[in-house]
Design a protein around this motif. Structure first.
Motif, PDB file in Angstrom:
ATOM      1  N   GLY A  32      16.839 -28.146  24.596  1.00 51.59           N
ATOM      2  CA  GLY A  32      16.659 -29.352  23.785  1.00 51.59           C
ATOM      3  C   GLY A  32      17.941 -30.139  23.646  1.00 51.59           C
ATOM      4  N   LEU A  33      17.781 -31.470  23.551  1.00 49.48           N
ATOM      5  CA  LEU A  33      18.922 -32.335  23.242  1.00 49.48           C
ATOM      6  C   LEU A  33      18.450 -33.210  22.092  1.00 49.48           C
ATOM      7  N   ILE A  34      19.008 -32.972  20.909  1.00 55.24           N
ATOM      8  CA  ILE A  34      18.500 -33.703  19.750  1.00 55.24           C
ATOM      9  C   ILE A  34      19.624 -34.427  19.021  1.00 55.24           C
ATOM     10  N   GLY A  35      19.222 -35.229  18.070  1.00 57.78           N
ATOM     11  CA  GLY A  35      20.189 -36.003  17.299  1.00 57.78           C
ATOM     12  C   GLY A  35      19.500 -37.246  16.777  1.00 57.78           C
ATOM     13  N   PRO A  36      20.077 -37.868  15.732  1.00 60.90           N
ATOM     14  CA  PRO A  36      19.448 -39.069  15.171  1.00 60.90           C
ATOM     15  C   PRO A  36      19.439 -40.225  16.164  1.00 60.90           C
ATOM     16  N   ASN A  37      18.747 -41.295  15.815  1.00 64.74           N
ATOM     17  CA  ASN A  37      18.717 -42.490  16.673  1.00 64.74           C
ATOM     18  C   ASN A  37      20.120 -42.995  16.935  1.00 64.74           C
ATOM     19  N   GLY A  38      20.389 -43.313  18.180  1.00 61.76           N
ATOM     20  CA  GLY A  38      21.711 -43.840  18.525  1.00 61.76           C
ATOM     21  C   GLY A  38      22.756 -42.767  18.699  1.00 61.76           C
ATOM     22  N   ALA A  39      22.339 -41.505  18.745  1.00 60.64           N
ATOM     23  CA  ALA A  39      23.309 -40.408  18.848  1.00 60.64           C
ATOM     24  C   ALA A  39      23.906 -40.303  20.245  1.00 60.64           C
ATOM     25  N   GLY A  40      23.189 -40.803  21.249  1.00 55.73           N
ATOM     26  CA  GLY A  40      23.713 -40.730  22.617  1.00 55.73           C
ATOM     27  C   GLY A  40      22.849 -39.888  23.545  1.00 55.73           C
ATOM     28  N   LYS A  41      21.623 -39.576  23.136  1.00 53.74           N
ATOM     29  CA  LYS A  41      20.746 -38.735  23.959  1.00 53.74           C
ATOM     30  C   LYS A  41      20.346 -39.458  25.245  1.00 53.74           C
ATOM     31  N   ASP A 162      -0.943 -38.371  19.916  1.00 53.09           N
ATOM     32  CA  ASP A 162      -1.365 -37.707  18.678  1.00 53.09           C
ATOM     33  C   ASP A 162      -1.088 -36.203  18.805  1.00 53.09           C
ATOM     34  N   PRO A 163      -1.170 -35.451  17.694  1.00 57.75           N
ATOM     35  CA  PRO A 163      -0.770 -34.030  17.705  1.00 57.75           C
ATOM     36  C   PRO A 163      -1.486 -33.188  18.764  1.00 57.75           C
ATOM     37  N   THR A 164      -2.781 -33.420  18.961  1.00 61.40           N
ATOM     38  CA  THR A 164      -3.504 -32.628  19.968  1.00 61.40           C
ATOM     39  C   THR A 164      -2.954 -32.908  21.361  1.00 61.40           C
ATOM     40  N   GLU A 165      -2.699 -34.193  21.628  1.00 56.42           N
ATOM     41  CA  GLU A 165      -2.162 -34.573  22.938  1.00 56.42           C
ATOM     42  C   GLU A 165      -0.755 -34.013  23.132  1.00 56.42           C
ATOM     43  N   SER A 166       0.060 -34.074  22.071  1.00 50.59           N
ATOM     44  CA  SER A 166       1.420 -33.525  22.139  1.00 50.59           C
ATOM     45  C   SER A 166       1.373 -32.040  22.458  1.00 50.59           C
ATOM     46  N   GLU A 167       0.409 -31.374  21.843  1.00 46.62           N
ATOM     47  CA  GLU A 167       0.229 -29.931  22.057  1.00 46.62           C
ATOM     48  C   GLU A 167       0.009 -29.645  23.549  1.00 46.62           C
ATOM     49  N   ARG A 168      -0.849 -30.448  24.147  1.00 44.65           N
ATOM     50  CA  ARG A 168      -1.166 -30.269  25.567  1.00 44.65           C
ATOM     51  C   ARG A 168       0.091 -30.509  26.425  1.00 44.65           C
ATOM     52  N   LEU A 169       0.828 -31.560  26.065  1.00 42.87           N
ATOM     53  CA  LEU A 169       2.039 -31.888  26.812  1.00 42.87           C
ATOM     54  C   LEU A 169       3.071 -30.772  26.674  1.00 42.87           C
ATOM     55  N   LEU A 170       3.153 -30.235  25.439  1.00 45.81           N
ATOM     56  CA  LEU A 170       4.105 -29.157  25.162  1.00 45.81           C
ATOM     57  C   LEU A 170       3.862 -27.976  26.100  1.00 45.81           C
ATOM     58  N   MET A 191      10.576 -31.904  15.593  1.00 43.30           N
ATOM     59  CA  MET A 191      11.285 -30.634  15.492  1.00 43.30           C
ATOM     60  C   MET A 191      10.381 -29.439  15.777  1.00 43.30           C
ATOM     61  N   ASP A 192       9.096 -29.560  15.445  1.00 41.12           N
ATOM     62  CA  ASP A 192       8.184 -28.448  15.727  1.00 41.12           C
ATOM     63  C   ASP A 192       8.070 -28.251  17.229  1.00 41.12           C
ATOM     64  N   LEU A 193       8.002 -29.398  17.937  1.00 39.27           N
ATOM     65  CA  LEU A 193       7.903 -29.336  19.396  1.00 39.27           C
ATOM     66  C   LEU A 193       9.157 -28.727  19.987  1.00 39.27           C
ATOM     67  N   VAL A 194      10.321 -29.162  19.501  1.00 39.74           N
ATOM     68  CA  VAL A 194      11.595 -28.641  20.008  1.00 39.74           C
ATOM     69  C   VAL A 194      11.694 -27.146  19.730  1.00 39.74           C
ATOM     70  N   ARG A 195      11.332 -26.778  18.522  1.00 43.21           N
ATOM     71  CA  ARG A 195      11.381 -25.363  18.150  1.00 43.21           C
ATOM     72  C   ARG A 195      10.485 -24.525  19.064  1.00 43.21           C
ATOM     73  N   ALA A 196       9.309 -25.053  19.355  1.00 39.36           N
ATOM     74  CA  ALA A 196       8.354 -24.296  20.158  1.00 39.36           C
ATOM     75  C   ALA A 196       8.747 -24.247  21.634  1.00 39.36           C
ATOM     76  N   ALA A 197       9.424 -25.289  22.101  1.00 36.10           N
ATOM     77  CA  ALA A 197       9.661 -25.392  23.548  1.00 36.10           C
ATOM     78  C   ALA A 197      11.026 -24.874  23.980  1.00 36.10           C
ATOM     79  N   CYS A 198      12.049 -25.026  23.120  1.00 38.91           N
ATOM     80  CA  CYS A 198      13.421 -24.839  23.598  1.00 38.91           C
ATOM     81  C   CYS A 198      14.045 -23.553  23.092  1.00 38.91           C
ATOM     82  N   GLY A 199      14.675 -22.835  24.015  1.00 35.83           N
ATOM     83  CA  GLY A 199      15.431 -21.665  23.622  1.00 35.83           C
ATOM     84  C   GLY A 199      16.816 -22.079  23.161  1.00 35.83           C
ATOM     85  N   THR A 200      17.395 -23.056  23.843  1.00 40.33           N
ATOM     86  CA  THR A 200      18.736 -23.537  23.535  1.00 40.33           C
ATOM     87  C   THR A 200      18.635 -24.993  23.115  1.00 40.33           C
TER      88      THR A 200
END
Ligand SMILES: Nc1ncnc2c1ncn2[C@@H]1O[C@H](COP(=O)(O)OP(=O)(O)O)[C@@H](O)[C@H]1O
Ligand SMILES: [Mg+2]
Lengths: 239, 339
Positions: A32-41, A162-170, A191-200
């Motif tokens: 994962g690469l996270i940060g607020p808007n404008g953080a540089g992602k 929507d959440p169901t679609e995000s789930e499928r994408l995840l 954050m739920d998606l990041v938590r579920a998908a990313c180890g680092t």
């Protein structure tokens, strides 16, 4: 070394440092690469794709010096990316959207069918303009895994779903490393998606890397919670 | 998943188009009124200009490039054809191919500097080039067998280039032109349906996405300019052979603007639009003239049509015809299913 290594990357837009001496390394899986808007992602992704030139620093992908390669040639080296604003070509069929990438990366056309099967897109003869947002997001994933990708950059791939679609994408995203053996770098605000998908996970704030490590630990750290989640932790205020 | 069905749909469109064109080629010269004399000669030129319209249409409709110098490039193709004819005496077909090549080089080289800048800069640059070409051909004139590089005998004793042996009289030359135009349009169609066409569609959608897909956007833009310029050069060659001489009066910059407007109205997204565009550009004004209506009325029609095209029908007349035909097809299809 296998994986992606950024060393002392700085990007300036006028006086603003969108990335400030950022060094980080990702080895495998979904990171994962996270940060607020404008953080540089997105800027990080743009440097890796060659749309933005870094003032200093370097990036290595599986030992190759990525930043010296012309932007369009990076796809052939195994770099794929999706965009915050999806870029599915409206005038082409879903199939041709994926085929295009195979064509320009010297990949076998058989991988086009495989990629479309993986994302589960039906009736790929439909034009990009006829697809729903979810289907366009699926096409983007298919474009990212066609051929032999080494590194897949996904910039908010679930935006607008929507959440169901995000789930499928995840599910699709977490399966990419096993499916094609690529390292996946995921930018997302969910954050739920990041938590579920990313180890680092790496956290950027105002262009600086403020945290890096296992997702669980990083998301629990007070500095990250303050910068990103806007949560004030009184006992950590001296940090 | 069947990508084949897209291809077969497209192929059906091509077959319909070619069939209609062949029908027109066979029938038109035997029609009363337009099948002979001035009417047929006008139609011949209109069909030739459909190649220039197709060039502008491909650049705009497929790549989003606004090139306003197509009529100027027709002049380049025509000039080269006449010059090569008098210099070499090669068969017309060979001269035509060489003229296409020269026009491809000229059209590409003059647009290159603007290519890296915004779309608007290409529009302005090409318009200026159209103006420059207008001045140049007015100054040099077109070759008529005279001496020197410009090959022009200004005393008025110049000669004319003969038509190709396969198209001597008006009727056969019309058919000759139609066959060449059909062949060129089919080649363009094939190009649009294959790798370059897909790359162009990606570029039109956005440079970043195209580059991320591995497309060398500069190379494919240059290819597009070269191909469309070559096609326009063919139009110049056919025009030169039509009358054997060319007049600088026909190649004013404003004609290029007019052609671009025509393409917007007729439809830049399909090759059928190009044929409609050619007819609009050259045939309709002449038709109005023969009916005793001021041919300049066409400017008013084109002006209103451009506004209409931009605001309500970005795919032009061809797009509207397509919608109509698919509406009819789905309706008849439903009826068949119901019965
Ligand atoms: N092309 C650009 N020109 C000027 N500033 C830019 C440009 N792209 C990004 N920035 C700035 O860089 C910073 C990081 O932006 P970005 O990487 O898009 O953030 P995000 O983490 O939300 O994706 C922001 O302050 C943004 O305004
Ligand atoms: Mg962003």
């Amino acid at each position: 070394m296998a994986g992606l290594t950024l060393s002392n990357v700085t990007v300036r837009y006028g006086g603003v440092r969108s990335l400030d001496d950022v060094s980080m390394a990702f080895e495998r899986g979904v990171c994962g690469l996270i940060g607020p808007n404008g953080a540089g992602k997105t800027t990080t992704f743009n440097v890796l794709s060659g749309f933005t030139v870094a003032a200093t620093g370097s990036a290595e992908l599986d030992g190759m010096d990525l930043l010296r390669v012309a932007p369009h040639r990076r796809a052939r080296l195994g770099l794929r990316r999706s965009f915050q604003q999806e870029q599915v070509i409206r005038a082409l069929s879903a199939y041709d959207n994926v085929r295009l990438v195979a064509e320009h990366t010297r990949s076998a056309l058989t991988s086009v069918g495989r990629a479309l099967d993986y994302v589960g897109l039906a009736r790929a003869e439909r034009l990009g303009s006829e697809l729903t947002l979810l289907e366009r997001r699926l096409v983007e994933i298919a474009r990212c895994i066609v051929g032999q990708p080494r590194l897949v950059l996904l910039d908010e791939p679930a935006a607008g779903l929507d959440p169901t679609e995000s789930e499928r994408l995840l599910k699709l995203i977490t399966g990419i490393p096993d499916e094609v053996g690529a390292l996946v770098l995921l930018v997302d605000h969910d954050m739920d998606l990041v938590r579920a998908a990313c180890g680092t996970v790496a956290v950027l704030d105002f262009g600086k890397l403020i945290a890096f490590g296992s997702t669980h630990e990083v998301l629990a750290s007070a500095q990250v919670r303050r910068a990103y989640l806007g949560v004030e932790d009184d006992e950590e205020s001296a940090c | 998943m069947s990508p084949q069905s897209v291809a077969s749909n497209r192929t059906r469109g091509l077959i319909t188009g070619v069939a209609l064109a062949v029908l027109a080629v066979v029938l038109v010269p035997s029609l009363p009124g337009i099948g002979a004399g001035l009417g047929l000669r006008t139609l011949t030129v209109a069909v030739i200009y459909s190649l220039a319209a197709a060039s502008a249409g491909v650049l705009y409709g497929r790549l989003g490039l606004v090139s306003i110098m197509q009529v100027g490039l027709v002049a380049v193709g025509g000039w080269t054809t006449l010059r090569l004819h008098y210099a070499t005496g090669l068969p017309f077909e060979v001269v035509l191919l060489l003229a296409a090549l020269v026009t491809a080089v000229v059209g590409t080289v003059v647009s290159l500097p603007a290519l890296r800048l915004s779309g608007l800069s290409l529009a302005i640059t090409t318009l200026m080039i159209a103006g420059a070409l207008e001045v140049i051909v007015r100054y040099t004139g077109f070759p008529n067998g005279g001496p020197g590089f410009v090959g022009r005998d200004a005393t008025g004793s110049g000669s004319t280039m003969p038509r190709p042996s396969l198209g001597q009289d008006d009727q056969t030359y019309f058919r000759y032109v139609a066959v060449v135009v059909i062949v060129v349009l089919v080649l363009l169609w094939w190009l649009l349906a294959s790798r370059p066409g897909r790359a162009w569609a990606a570029i039109r959608q956005g440079d970043a996405g195209a580059m991320a897909s591995g497309i060398n956007t500069t190379a494919y833009r240059v290819l597009a300019l070269a191909v469309t310029s070559a096609v326009t050069g063919v139009a110049g060659a056919l025009l030169a052979a039509n009358s054997g001489v060319l007049d600088p009066v026909s190649f004013k910059a404003q004609q290029s603007v007019l052609l671009f407007a025509t393409v917007l109205i007729a439809g830049a997204f399909s090759l059928a639009g190009a044929v409609i565009g050619g007819l609009f550009f050259y045939w309709v004004p002449q038709l109005l003239n023969t009916w005793g209506v001021d041919g300049n009325l066409v400017f008013v029609i084109l002006g209103l049509g451009t506004v209409q095209a931009i605001t309500t029908a970005p795919h032009g007349i061809a797009g509207q015809l397509e919608n109509l035909s698919s509406a009819l097809r789905s309706r008849t299809g439903r009826r068949v299913e119901e019965s």
